[in-house]
Design a protein around this motif. Structure first.
Motif, short mmCIF file in Angstrom:
data_model
loop_
_atom_site.label_atom_id
_atom_site.label_comp_id
_atom_site.label_asym_id
_atom_site.label_seq_id
_atom_site.Cartn_x
_atom_site.Cartn_y
_atom_site.Cartn_z
N HIS A 134 0.83 -1.21 0.00
CA HIS A 134 0.00 0.00 0.00
C HIS A 134 0.86 1.26 0.00
O HIS A 134 1.92 1.30 0.65
CB HIS A 134 -0.90 0.05 1.25
N VAL A 135 0.38 2.27 -0.70
CA VAL A 135 0.96 3.61 -0.67
C VAL A 135 -0.18 4.59 -0.42
O VAL A 135 -1.21 4.54 -1.11
CB VAL A 135 1.67 3.96 -1.99
N ARG A 136 -0.01 5.49 0.57
CA ARG A 136 -0.99 6.55 0.82
C ARG A 136 -0.26 7.88 0.83
O ARG A 136 0.70 8.05 1.57
CB ARG A 136 -1.69 6.35 2.15
N ALA A 137 -0.73 8.79 -0.01
CA ALA A 137 -0.03 10.08 -0.12
C ALA A 137 -1.05 11.21 -0.17
O ALA A 137 -2.01 11.16 -0.94
CB ALA A 137 0.83 10.09 -1.38
N ILE A 191 3.85 14.55 -4.75
CA ILE A 191 3.63 13.25 -4.11
C ILE A 191 3.69 12.10 -5.12
O ILE A 191 4.03 10.97 -4.76
CB ILE A 191 2.33 13.21 -3.29
N ILE A 192 3.37 12.39 -6.38
CA ILE A 192 3.56 11.37 -7.42
C ILE A 192 5.04 11.03 -7.54
O ILE A 192 5.44 9.86 -7.51
CB ILE A 192 2.99 11.85 -8.76
N ASP A 193 5.87 12.05 -7.68
CA ASP A 193 7.32 11.80 -7.81
C ASP A 193 7.89 11.18 -6.55
O ASP A 193 8.68 10.23 -6.62
CB ASP A 193 8.06 13.09 -8.13
N LEU A 194 7.49 11.70 -5.39
CA LEU A 194 8.06 11.23 -4.13
C LEU A 194 7.77 9.74 -3.91
O LEU A 194 8.66 8.97 -3.53
CB LEU A 194 7.52 12.07 -2.97
N THR A 195 6.52 9.33 -4.13
CA THR A 195 6.18 7.92 -3.88
C THR A 195 6.85 6.99 -4.89
O THR A 195 7.26 5.89 -4.53
CB THR A 195 4.65 7.72 -3.91
N GLN A 196 6.96 7.43 -6.13
CA GLN A 196 7.66 6.60 -7.12
C GLN A 196 9.14 6.51 -6.78
O GLN A 196 9.76 5.44 -6.92
CB GLN A 196 7.44 7.16 -8.53
N ALA A 206 -2.46 2.23 -4.37
CA ALA A 206 -2.12 3.55 -3.85
C ALA A 206 -3.31 4.49 -3.89
O ALA A 206 -4.20 4.36 -4.75
CB ALA A 206 -0.96 4.15 -4.65
N THR A 207 -3.32 5.44 -2.97
CA THR A 207 -4.30 6.52 -2.97
C THR A 207 -3.56 7.84 -2.87
O THR A 207 -2.55 7.95 -2.16
CB THR A 207 -5.29 6.41 -1.80
N TYR A 208 -4.06 8.84 -3.61
CA TYR A 208 -3.44 10.17 -3.64
C TYR A 208 -4.51 11.24 -3.47
O TYR A 208 -5.62 11.12 -4.02
CB TYR A 208 -2.73 10.40 -4.98
#
Length: 402
Positions: free
Chosen positions: A162-165, A200-205, A267-269
């Motif tokens: 899971h990714v939550r941003a 947050i797209i760049d950071l999580t990737q 993931a959720t953004y």
């Protein structure tokens, strides 16, 4: 670059919010880090003679100009730093690369996928001649974020599930806040999505090493008309809210989407500039089979880490204070326990860019990495326009590692 005297002569276009942040970093970087080349703040560019002259004096630049083309064509400039609104990124960066200048461009890379593709292709062509380029996703350079990536890469979280941003702000909650450039699609490209969602797209990737492959999204513009500004600069403006005419807001105020990453994670953004009470609240949580890690920008010197491999009676989130000399970037700063701030992420950005140029290494995030973020932004926009339908992220023309 003049490699014999080990000096990089920097020309910067723009002097508002990001221009000030970049200037602080250029002023500081050689005074903190021992680098193979020194940055010289040679020339700053802006359209208004009085304002750019004041900025040059206030921010520490040797000289100023009002013509960015003149800046690019000068033989005594090695690096072009682009800190303008998104509608001019492509034109300036393409001209600079064609002139053989190294380019640092603020995020998001461009206003459209087509522009980002053209910039990436130009960067790849220039790379063959030793010209380097980088996009300014500064949050990668927060030591706690870099350590977060290391924990994932070292397998401490196991399989990422899971990714939550979220990135939440509230600076346009007031409907009388004026129609600044960030609220105009032709200038900014998009609203909260591109402004803070791109981060947050760049950071999580970056942290997970996985790319977003598909999305389902919804966007909303809560205030559709705003007063026209009498005078505007950065995030603020001077306006008489009672008498000023209004104009349409043409960007999103908030964007929410679910995503699948190419490594299998869900993931959720959420990106909003209408989260009342939230000033600059960026938070990322990663859950894996062996543990979890959390980063909160409002506590940027810390990580919360859960190690599921420990005995059950010892388990729980632990606080890691990322201020030790062994932590990323921190050996250049203060004794352990002495915290750093937002502006240091830009100093670290310049440090990495200078070192890459001087040593002939490709810096990251590259324009190709930034193009991939642009493709995600585009997929989110298309999904929202199609009633939140599942939308695949288009492949980039030129592959680049996250």
């Amino acid at each position: 670059m003049s490699t014999t005297d080990k000096e990089l002569r920097v020309g910067m276009v723009g002097y508002a919010f990001m221009g000030a942040a970049h200037s602080q970093a250029w002023r500081t970087v050689n005074r903190v880090f021992d680098l193979p080349a020194r940055a010289r703040m040679a020339l700053i560019c802006g359209r208004d003679t009085t304002k750019v002259a004041d900025a040059a004096d206030r921010l520490g630049w040797d000289a100023y100009t009002t013509d960015w083309r003149d800046l690019i064509n000068r033989d005594d400039i090695d690096v072009i730093d682009v800190c303008t609104p998104g509608d001019s990124h492509a034109e300036i960066a393409l001209a600079a690369l064609a002139a053989g200048k190294h380019v640092l461009c603020e995020k998001p890379l461009a206003n459209t996928v087509a522009e980002a593709r053209a910039m990436t292709a130009a960067a790849e062509l220039a790379r063959a001649s030793g010209v380097r380029s980088m996009c300014g996703f500064n949050y990668r350079r927060v030591p706690a974020v870099t350590m977060m990536r290391q924990l994932v890469a070292d397998g401490r979280l196991g399989v990422i599930r899971h990714v939550r941003a979220t990135y939440l702000q509230d600076w346009i909650v007031d409907p009388q806040f004026p129609l600044v450039w960030r609220l105009q699609k032709d200038r900014a490209g998009s609203g909260a999505l591109g402004d803070i969602g791109a981060h947050i797209i760049d950071l999580t990737q970056f942290v997970t090493g996985q790319r977003i492959s598909g999305v389902s999204a919804v966007t909303e513009t809560f205030v559709k008309e705003r007063p026209l500004p009498a005078e505007s600069s950065g995030l603020a403006a001077t306006v008489d809210g009672h008498t000023a005419p209004t104009g349409p807001v043409t960007v999103d105020d908030a964007a929410v989407f679910v995503a699948r990453l190419d490594g299998g994670a869900l993931a959720t953004y959420e990106a909003s500039r209408f989260a009342t009470g939230r000033k600059n609240a960026l938070r990322v949580e990663i859950n894996g089979s062996l543990g979890s890690v959390i980063f909160d920008l409002e506590r940027l010197n810390e990580l919360e880490f859960y190690d599921a491999t420990r005995p059950g009676v010892e388990q729980g989130f632990s606080r890691i204070l990322v201020t030790e000399g062994e932590h990323p970037y921190m050996s250049a700063w203060w004794p352990p326990g002495h915290i750093i701030g937002y502006e240091h992420s830009f100093t670290h950005e310049m440090r990495d860019f200078i070192e890459a140029i001087a040593t002939g290494v490709d810096p990251t995030p590259s324009f190709a990495d930034a193009l991939q973020v642009q493709l995600v932004l585009d997929a989110v926009t298309r999904s929202a326009e199609l009633g939140s339908s599942w939308t695949e992220v288009e492949p980039a023309l030129i592959a680049a590692a996250v």
